[in-house]
Write a protein that holds these residues in place. Structure first.
Motif, PDB file in Angstrom:
ATOM      1  N   ASN A  81       2.300 -19.327  14.630  1.00 22.74           N
ATOM      2  CA  ASN A  81       3.173 -18.195  14.340  1.00 22.74           C
ATOM      3  C   ASN A  81       4.172 -18.577  13.255  1.00 22.74           C
ATOM      4  O   ASN A  81       5.355 -18.279  13.340  1.00 22.74           O
ATOM      5  CB  ASN A  81       3.901 -17.730  15.610  1.00 22.74           C
ATOM      6  CG  ASN A  81       4.523 -16.352  15.410  1.00 22.74           C
ATOM      7  OD1 ASN A  81       4.068 -15.579  14.588  1.00 22.74           O
ATOM      8  ND2 ASN A  81       5.569 -16.071  16.148  1.00 22.74           N
ATOM      9  N   ALA A 127       6.865  -9.613   9.542  1.00 24.11           N
ATOM     10  CA  ALA A 127       6.180  -8.592  10.351  1.00 24.11           C
ATOM     11  C   ALA A 127       5.024  -8.017   9.545  1.00 24.11           C
ATOM     12  O   ALA A 127       5.170  -7.739   8.355  1.00 24.11           O
ATOM     13  CB  ALA A 127       7.161  -7.486  10.719  1.00 24.11           C
ATOM     14  N   GLY A 128       3.876  -7.857  10.193  1.00 26.25           N
ATOM     15  CA  GLY A 128       2.732  -7.289   9.499  1.00 26.25           C
ATOM     16  C   GLY A 128       1.912  -8.320   8.740  1.00 26.25           C
ATOM     17  O   GLY A 128       0.898  -7.986   8.146  1.00 26.25           O
ATOM     18  N   TYR A 166      -0.137 -12.100   8.882  1.00 21.46           N
ATOM     19  CA  TYR A 166      -0.792 -12.965   9.858  1.00 21.46           C
ATOM     20  C   TYR A 166      -1.275 -14.203   9.121  1.00 21.46           C
ATOM     21  O   TYR A 166      -2.277 -14.167   8.422  1.00 21.46           O
ATOM     22  CB  TYR A 166      -1.965 -12.227  10.521  1.00 21.46           C
ATOM     23  CG  TYR A 166      -2.555 -13.000  11.657  1.00 21.46           C
ATOM     24  CD1 TYR A 166      -3.694 -13.776  11.486  1.00 21.46           C
ATOM     25  CD2 TYR A 166      -1.945 -12.983  12.907  1.00 21.46           C
ATOM     26  CE1 TYR A 166      -4.218 -14.503  12.538  1.00 21.46           C
ATOM     27  CE2 TYR A 166      -2.468 -13.707  13.963  1.00 21.46           C
ATOM     28  CZ  TYR A 166      -3.600 -14.468  13.773  1.00 21.46           C
ATOM     29  OH  TYR A 166      -4.112 -15.184  14.809  1.00 21.46           O
ATOM     30  N   VAL A 209      -3.200 -10.517   6.656  1.00 21.58           N
ATOM     31  CA  VAL A 209      -2.614  -9.160   6.762  1.00 21.58           C
ATOM     32  C   VAL A 209      -3.221  -8.456   7.981  1.00 21.58           C
ATOM     33  O   VAL A 209      -2.829  -8.739   9.095  1.00 21.58           O
ATOM     34  CB  VAL A 209      -2.776  -8.347   5.472  1.00 21.58           C
ATOM     35  CG1 VAL A 209      -1.906  -7.094   5.511  1.00 21.58           C
ATOM     36  CG2 VAL A 209      -2.408  -9.175   4.252  1.00 21.58           C
ATOM     37  N   ASP A 210      -4.181  -7.571   7.827  1.00 23.28           N
ATOM     38  CA  ASP A 210      -4.760  -6.881   8.985  1.00 23.28           C
ATOM     39  C   ASP A 210      -6.265  -7.108   9.137  1.00 23.28           C
ATOM     40  O   ASP A 210      -6.936  -6.401   9.866  1.00 23.28           O
ATOM     41  CB  ASP A 210      -4.456  -5.374   8.934  1.00 23.28           C
ATOM     42  CG  ASP A 210      -5.123  -4.655   7.759  1.00 23.28           C
ATOM     43  OD1 ASP A 210      -5.837  -5.325   6.983  1.00 23.28           O
ATOM     44  OD2 ASP A 210      -4.912  -3.454   7.606  1.00 23.28           O
ATOM     45  N   PHE A 211      -6.828  -8.120   8.442  1.00 22.41           N
ATOM     46  CA  PHE A 211      -8.253  -8.461   8.521  1.00 22.41           C
ATOM     47  C   PHE A 211      -9.166  -7.353   8.017  1.00 22.41           C
ATOM     48  O   PHE A 211     -10.374  -7.418   8.207  1.00 22.41           O
ATOM     49  CB  PHE A 211      -8.667  -8.826   9.970  1.00 22.41           C
ATOM     50  CG  PHE A 211      -8.128 -10.151  10.410  1.00 22.41           C
ATOM     51  CD1 PHE A 211      -6.854 -10.247  10.946  1.00 22.41           C
ATOM     52  CD2 PHE A 211      -8.877 -11.302  10.287  1.00 22.41           C
ATOM     53  CE1 PHE A 211      -6.335 -11.478  11.342  1.00 22.41           C
ATOM     54  CE2 PHE A 211      -8.378 -12.542  10.694  1.00 22.41           C
ATOM     55  CZ  PHE A 211      -7.100 -12.628  11.212  1.00 22.41           C
ATOM     56  N   SER A 212      -8.597  -6.329   7.383  1.00 24.88           N
ATOM     57  CA  SER A 212      -9.435  -5.263   6.854  1.00 24.88           C
ATOM     58  C   SER A 212      -9.233  -5.147   5.346  1.00 24.88           C
ATOM     59  O   SER A 212     -10.192  -5.026   4.582  1.00 24.88           O
ATOM     60  CB  SER A 212      -9.069  -3.934   7.526  1.00 24.88           C
ATOM     61  OG  SER A 212      -9.637  -2.863   6.831  1.00 24.88           O
ATOM     62  N   GLN A 213      -7.976  -5.231   4.915  1.00 23.89           N
ATOM     63  CA  GLN A 213      -7.689  -5.105   3.490  1.00 23.89           C
ATOM     64  C   GLN A 213      -7.715  -6.483   2.834  1.00 23.89           C
ATOM     65  O   GLN A 213      -7.901  -7.501   3.488  1.00 23.89           O
ATOM     66  CB  GLN A 213      -6.329  -4.447   3.278  1.00 23.89           C
ATOM     67  CG  GLN A 213      -5.170  -5.202   3.895  1.00 23.89           C
ATOM     68  CD  GLN A 213      -3.891  -4.419   3.736  1.00 23.89           C
ATOM     69  OE1 GLN A 213      -3.211  -4.544   2.720  1.00 23.89           O
ATOM     70  NE2 GLN A 213      -3.565  -3.591   4.698  1.00 23.89           N
ATOM     71  N   GLN A 214      -7.483  -6.482   1.546  1.00 24.00           N
ATOM     72  CA  GLN A 214      -7.439  -7.752   0.827  1.00 24.00           C
ATOM     73  C   GLN A 214      -6.362  -8.653   1.413  1.00 24.00           C
ATOM     74  O   GLN A 214      -5.252  -8.200   1.667  1.00 24.00           O
ATOM     75  CB  GLN A 214      -7.084  -7.501  -0.634  1.00 24.00           C
ATOM     76  CG  GLN A 214      -8.192  -6.833  -1.416  1.00 24.00           C
ATOM     77  CD  GLN A 214      -7.824  -6.714  -2.872  1.00 24.00           C
ATOM     78  OE1 GLN A 214      -6.768  -6.204  -3.189  1.00 24.00           O
ATOM     79  NE2 GLN A 214      -8.680  -7.199  -3.727  1.00 24.00           N
ATOM     80  N   ALA A 258      -3.839 -12.149   1.324  1.00 25.59           N
ATOM     81  CA  ALA A 258      -2.906 -12.629   0.310  1.00 25.59           C
ATOM     82  C   ALA A 258      -2.758 -14.127   0.443  1.00 25.59           C
ATOM     83  O   ALA A 258      -2.899 -14.676   1.535  1.00 25.59           O
ATOM     84  CB  ALA A 258      -1.550 -11.954   0.480  1.00 25.59           C
ATOM     85  N   ARG A 313      -3.421 -11.632  -4.430  1.00 24.37           N
ATOM     86  CA  ARG A 313      -4.283 -10.906  -3.493  1.00 24.37           C
ATOM     87  C   ARG A 313      -5.694 -11.447  -3.663  1.00 24.37           C
ATOM     88  O   ARG A 313      -6.199 -11.567  -4.779  1.00 24.37           O
ATOM     89  CB  ARG A 313      -4.271  -9.402  -3.767  1.00 24.37           C
ATOM     90  CG  ARG A 313      -2.938  -8.706  -3.588  1.00 24.37           C
ATOM     91  CD  ARG A 313      -2.200  -9.027  -2.304  1.00 24.37           C
ATOM     92  NE  ARG A 313      -2.752  -8.514  -1.081  1.00 24.37           N
ATOM     93  CZ  ARG A 313      -2.161  -7.608  -0.308  1.00 24.37           C
ATOM     94  NH1 ARG A 313      -1.012  -7.096  -0.669  1.00 24.37           N
ATOM     95  NH2 ARG A 313      -2.723  -7.226   0.826  1.00 24.37           N
ATOM     96  N   THR A 352       2.505  -1.396   7.393  1.00 26.19           N
ATOM     97  CA  THR A 352       2.581  -2.185   8.630  1.00 26.19           C
ATOM     98  C   THR A 352       3.292  -3.505   8.371  1.00 26.19           C
ATOM     99  O   THR A 352       3.631  -4.228   9.296  1.00 26.19           O
ATOM    100  CB  THR A 352       1.184  -2.474   9.195  1.00 26.19           C
ATOM    101  OG1 THR A 352       0.400  -3.059   8.154  1.00 26.19           O
ATOM    102  CG2 THR A 352       0.513  -1.192   9.660  1.00 26.19           C
ATOM    103  N   GLY A 353       3.503  -3.831   7.106  1.00 26.22           N
ATOM    104  CA  GLY A 353       4.196  -5.073   6.773  1.00 26.22           C
ATOM    105  C   GLY A 353       4.435  -5.091   5.275  1.00 26.22           C
ATOM    106  O   GLY A 353       3.943  -4.230   4.546  1.00 26.22           O
ATOM    107  N   THR A 367      -8.488  -1.092   4.639  1.00 26.96           N
ATOM    108  CA  THR A 367      -7.311  -0.239   4.797  1.00 26.96           C
ATOM    109  C   THR A 367      -6.532  -0.054   3.499  1.00 26.96           C
ATOM    110  O   THR A 367      -5.761   0.901   3.381  1.00 26.96           O
ATOM    111  CB  THR A 367      -6.378  -0.814   5.877  1.00 26.96           C
ATOM    112  OG1 THR A 367      -6.256  -2.223   5.674  1.00 26.96           O
ATOM    113  CG2 THR A 367      -6.940  -0.576   7.268  1.00 26.96           C
ATOM    114  N   ASP A 368      -6.752  -0.951   2.515  1.00 26.26           N
ATOM    115  CA  ASP A 368      -6.085  -0.745   1.231  1.00 26.26           C
ATOM    116  C   ASP A 368      -7.045  -0.106   0.223  1.00 26.26           C
ATOM    117  O   ASP A 368      -6.775  -0.081  -0.968  1.00 26.26           O
ATOM    118  CB  ASP A 368      -5.534  -2.069   0.667  1.00 26.26           C
ATOM    119  CG  ASP A 368      -6.633  -3.109   0.456  1.00 26.26           C
ATOM    120  OD1 ASP A 368      -7.769  -2.883   0.897  1.00 26.26           O
ATOM    121  OD2 ASP A 368      -6.340  -4.155  -0.153  1.00 26.26           O
TER     122      ASP A 368
END
Lengths: 346, 622
Positions: free
Chosen positions: A269, A291-292, A294, A313-318, A320, A335, B510-511, B556-557
């Motif tokens: 974390n 926040a947001g 990972y 980030v959210d494992f879906s978008q690009q 970083a 990115r 979300t961040g 999502t992007d």
């Protein structure tokens, strides 16, 4: 003076100018530098087959995306777990976990040389001898033996559980095992399991310090509420030197050792750092994820000591990549592909 | 006085059901105040209903297949034998309520209804109603509602039928049905079974591949009984059983089983209508993966009671009040074997104001309650103005959705502190229809805008993913439809064309590094279109269907997407008569143009597939 401006003089002038411009235009394009590349490994989303590898030039701060697919005109596969570079042959071995294969490439231009299949759920590749390598596995219950000459699986060493990172120390191969409380020792001459060392549940990462101590990061087990432990082992006599248990609720991962072998870094974390001579675990991280974000991987450039942090980030978008100086001054944010999990410096 | 009220009530029924493309056999019963809720309180909304020929065409297939060509709803389909979930107007799978005899089939654990488990052939009517209708139907009816059920017709009848179908890639199926009726009784039993090796062909990197390890078998059965106890009262009971076992890629297996039971009592008086209903639902999902040694069992049970009464206050006002009480319980290996249960309730009311034959409005309000959590007060208001050819309608509503058991209690990551999702939606539409010597033409256009907050997403956290009320979404769009029908002597022609433009976007980050702000939600195509053309006469029909699905973003992007695709389907059916027997033979080709496409990233879809079938009907002569 007049001679400069007669017709012959014009030609000489032109040729001279042409030479000047010719010399100026010959900068080597970044892709062709032989040293100083950072390979960013992007897992992709599970079952979406969008794993990729990006190449970053830290000097020019330019990114070449999806270098494997660009070169070979096909996808890398589903979930890229790791990359191993065999310096002698200048070959790269991409372990594509959910595609159950390893892609062998020429590291200079990423051209595909071969695809090795016959794995269940491969994780890490390690050269252990002349033309021989071991591959750890998540579900296969064994460590595969790979013949690096003809790029095929030549056998396997039964080892129950989820085998993870491996390291060669003193002619022996040490294997971390997430499902077990032990790390295992294999003799690469005989391909036989020889010994084990009790370290704690969830061992995943291995690293060697400058005093030749083997460090093991155990991630613990969430489902039995057992926190992780950081352990140092004597690789010669297989005894535990020091053991640093984490507090309840901590399940650290992704430990790496810096080039000098003096500092350990891991994710929990946030990014944590500890000297290999440290007396206790650090209380707070050197970098905390916002926040947001990972944090999913870390790397240290062996030359510049710059710190790289992968944010999925959210494992879906690009994803970083955040780059920092050794003193933690932020340099830039790039990115990259989906779910970056690690870095390989070449 | 009674006749006048009857006339008004009939007009009210019709007003709720004006969209072209209707059933070809809408039965107008003697008293219409007993119309189902989806019609009665749909003032200002548009409802469409695939006709009986379409239902027969898709009888052996799941609800998703029927809707791909007959609605603008995007069906997120993982492939034959696997889950298919709906997305109405850019909302999620959990935002579509599927009502069976008025009971919401959304599973209490994951909050969705798997369309592939709903065989189109087990239901007499399927009504599709986009728009937010939580005020009438409660939690989950945020993007749209699908209403399914069996009609009850009290007439002398004995009808027995059976049929079989075989299709490409090793698919075989059978269907049987019996219906018996009299002046006071109506009963039917249905059975559908399908077995498929599912070895479909698909293209991967321009190479022809065969899908393996995806065999499945599916059974659906229903028994429906209705009794007219007195001229004013009827009771009907319905039982539906489904069972599917599917092999999944990667040596995994899933078994889905479900029981749905409903008991409904209705009483229609001179100036009132009352209904009491009771439902019991049980679901069992077993998932096994030999590779990772996962075996996960989830079971859920829901017991619901609902009562409502409608009162005609005057020739202009109708009032409704009602209540609902439900008990739901679920046990899952995902909850580490624990069982969770909760009691939910709701009180609702509505008022319909019928000014004259042109103007009508309806106002609904609902207050839902869940354990110790109160839902927001949910109002809805709709108005319609009908002209000779042109109608105008508008509807505004507040909507909500309670969190599911998985969102609350999954271990790790479930969050018992979750709030309900909620939002407002508004829509307006015009409908123009005209009949002349050239046939019947109608067109319809709807504009909608929706705002949802506290949308629950699973986001990566310290050690695992966890659920959070994190997202704000704006969804807006336009839906347009055209229909043409012509009677050409012996032949009939019916054609329709529909198109939808949907912009459903995230409104918050979300961040700090989230590139998703103002981006289209994943798996929501911006452009979709459907067209159908049918030529038919007594005993023969040819139907061609065509659909276009636009690009869908998978990140999502919006940095990655799946390309747009066209699909075509042709169906030919011929009927033969032999004394009391009717014999239908039919053939169809799915994916006629052999399109290589993916609906969900990484999941291949079949190339062209054929099927052949027949159905025999025997009806007792009058």
């Amino acid at each position: 003076m007049n001679k400069l401006f007669n017709s012959t003089g014009h030609y000489y002038l032109l040729i001279l100018v042409a030479f000047l411009f010719a010399c100026k235009g010959e900068a080597i394009p970044p892709d062709e530098t032989e040293e100083g590349n950072v390979f960013i490994l992007n897992e992709g989303a599970f079952q979406a087959s969008n794993a990729s590898v990006d190449r970053f030039n830290p000097v020019t701060a330019t990114l070449s995306s999806s270098v494997f697919s660009t070169q070979n005109q096909r996808e890398l596969g589903d979930v890229l777990q790791s990359l191993y570079i065999d310096q002698d042959q200048e070959r790269g071995y991409f372990v594509v976990n959910n595609s159950q294969k390893i892609e062998v490439v020429n590291m200079e231009d990423m051209t595909s040389l071969a695809t090795i299949s016959g794995f269940t759920s491969p994780r890490y590749f390690l050269k252990v001898g002349e033309n021989k390598a071991y591959v750890s596995d998540l579900f296969g219950g064994s460590v595969s033996i790979v013949d690096m000459e003809n790029n095929s699986v030549s056998g396997n060493i039964p080892l129950a559980g989820w085998t993870e990172e491996m390291i060669v120390v003193g002619g022996r191969v040490f294997v971390a095992n997430v499902s077990s409380e032990y790390i295992y020792v294999i003799n690469p001459q005989t391909d036989k399991l020889e010994d084990s060392v009790r370290v704690g549940i969830g061992s995943s990462s291995l690293g060697l310090d400058y005093k030749n101590r083997l460090w093991v990061l155990c991630g613990g087990d969430y489902f039995t509420d057992t926190p992780g432990t950081l352990v140092s082992v004597n690789p010669d006599n297989l005894t535990v030197i020091e053991s640093f248990p984490f507090e309840s609720g901590n399940y650290p991962s992704r430990m790496i050792v810096n080039q000098a072998g003096t500092q350990l870094y891991w994710l929990n974390n946030g990014v944590f750092r500890m000297s290999v001579n440290g007396a206790e675990l650090p209380a707070s991280p050197i970098l905390r994820a916002a926040a947001g974000s990972y944090y999913y991987g870390i790397g240290i450039d062996p030359g510049s000591s710059e710190l790289y942090v992968a944010d999925a980030v959210d494992f879906s978008q690009q994803g970083a990549v955040l780059r920092f100086e050794e003193n933690l001054t932020p340099i830039d944010t790039i990115r990259v592909g989906v779910a970056p999990n690690g870095f390989v410096f070449n | 006085m009674n006749l006048r009220i009857l006339g008004i009530l009939t007009a009210i029924l019709i007003s709720g059901n004006f969209l072209p493309g209707q059933t070809d056999s809408l039965v107008l019963e003697a008293v219409e105040i007993s119309a189902p809720r989806v019609e009665f309180w749909s003032t200002g909304l548009k409802t469409s209903q695939p006709d009986s020929m379409s239902l027969r065409e898709f009888a052996m297939q799941g609800l998703g297949e029927l809707m791909k060509y007959n609605s603008g709803v995007f069906i997120k389909d993982y492939g034959p034998g696997r889950i298919a979930s709906p997305s109405f107007r850019g909302t999620g799978a959990g935002h579509t309520a599927v009502l069976w005899h008025g009971f919401n089939l959304q599973n209490s654990m994951h909050g969705t209804a798997d369309f592939s488990l709903v065989s189109a052939g087990l239901h007499d009517y399927i009504r599709i109603q986009p728009g937010g209708t939580s005020a009438v139907f409660g939690s989950g009816a945020m993007g749209g509602v699908i209403h399914l059920g069996k009609r009850t017709e009290f007439q002398e009848k004995v009808l027995i039928s059976a049929g079989a179908e075989a299709g490409s890639f090793g698919r075989v199926g059978g269907k049987a049905n019996i219906q018996i009726g009299s002046a006071n009784y109506s009963g039917s039993a249905n059975f559908i079974h399908q077995n498929s090796a599912n070895t479909f062909r698909y293209l991967s990197r321009d190479l022809l591949q065969t899908y393996t390890g995806g065999a499945f078998q599916q059974t659906g059965m229903s028994v429906d009984q209705a009794f007219r106890i007195t001229p004013r009262q009827k009771i009907h009971a319905h039982l539906w059983y489904l069972d599917r076992g599917s092999q999944l890629p990667g040596k995994a297996f899933q078994a889905d089983q479900g029981i749905r039971a409903a008991l409904v009592w209705e009483r229609t008086g001179n100036r009132n209508y009352s209904e009491f209903r009771s439902g019991y639902f049980r679901d069992r999902i077993l998932f096994e993966d030999t590779l990772s040694s996962i075996s996960s069992l989830s079971t859920s049970q829901t017991f619901t009671q609902e009562a409502e009464t409608r009162i005609i206050l005057s020739d202009r006002h109708i009032l409704q009040i009602g209540g609902n009480l439900s008990y739901q319980e679920a046990t899952s290996d995902g909850y580490r074997g624990d069982t969770f249960h909760e009691i939910r309730g709701a009180a609702f009311g509505a008022w319909k104001y019928h000014l004259n034959s042109r103007w009508e409005s309806a106002l609904s309000i609902r207050q839902g309650l869940r354990v110790n959590q109160r839902a927001p007060v949910i109002p809805a208001w709709g108005i319609i103005r009908k002209g000779k050819n042109l109608s105008f309608r508008t509807h505004v509503s507040r909507n909500f959705r309670f969190p599911t058991f998985n969102d609350l209690y999954w271990s790790p990551g479930g969050n018992p502190e979750l709030r309900p999702e909620s939002g407002w939606s508004a829509e307006s539409g015009f409908n123009w229809s005209e009949k002349g010597s050239y046939g019947l033409i109608s067109s319809d256009i709807t504009f909608f805008h929706s705002r949802i907050k506290d949308w629950i997403l699973w986001v990566p956290g310290t050690n695992f993913w966890y659920s959070e009320n994190i997202l704000k979404v704006h969804s807006k769009g336009v839906e347009a439809e055209f229909e043409y029908r012509k009677y050409l002597g012996r032949w009939n022609l019916s054609a329709n064309l529909a198109g939808q433009w949907t912009r459903s976007t995230r409104q918050n980050r979300t961040g700090a590094l989230d590139g998703g702000l103002n981006r289209q939600l994943i798996y929501v195509p911006v452009y979709t279109s459907q067209g159908n053309i049918r030529i038919y006469r007594e005993g023969f029909s040819v139907t061609y269907r065509h659909s276009f699905t636009g690009r869908r973003y998978t990140a999502t992007d919006n940095s990655a997407y799946l390309p747009a695709y066209f699909l075509g389907k042709i169906h030919v059916s011929k009927t033969f008569y032999l004394s009391d027997y009717q014999f239908d033979a039919y053939a169809s080709a799915d994916n006629l143009w052999n399109t290589s496409y993916q609906i969900v990233a990484g999941q291949p879809m079949p190339l062209r597939a054929f099927s052949l079938g027949f159905h025999v009907y025997w009806q007792k002569p009058d």
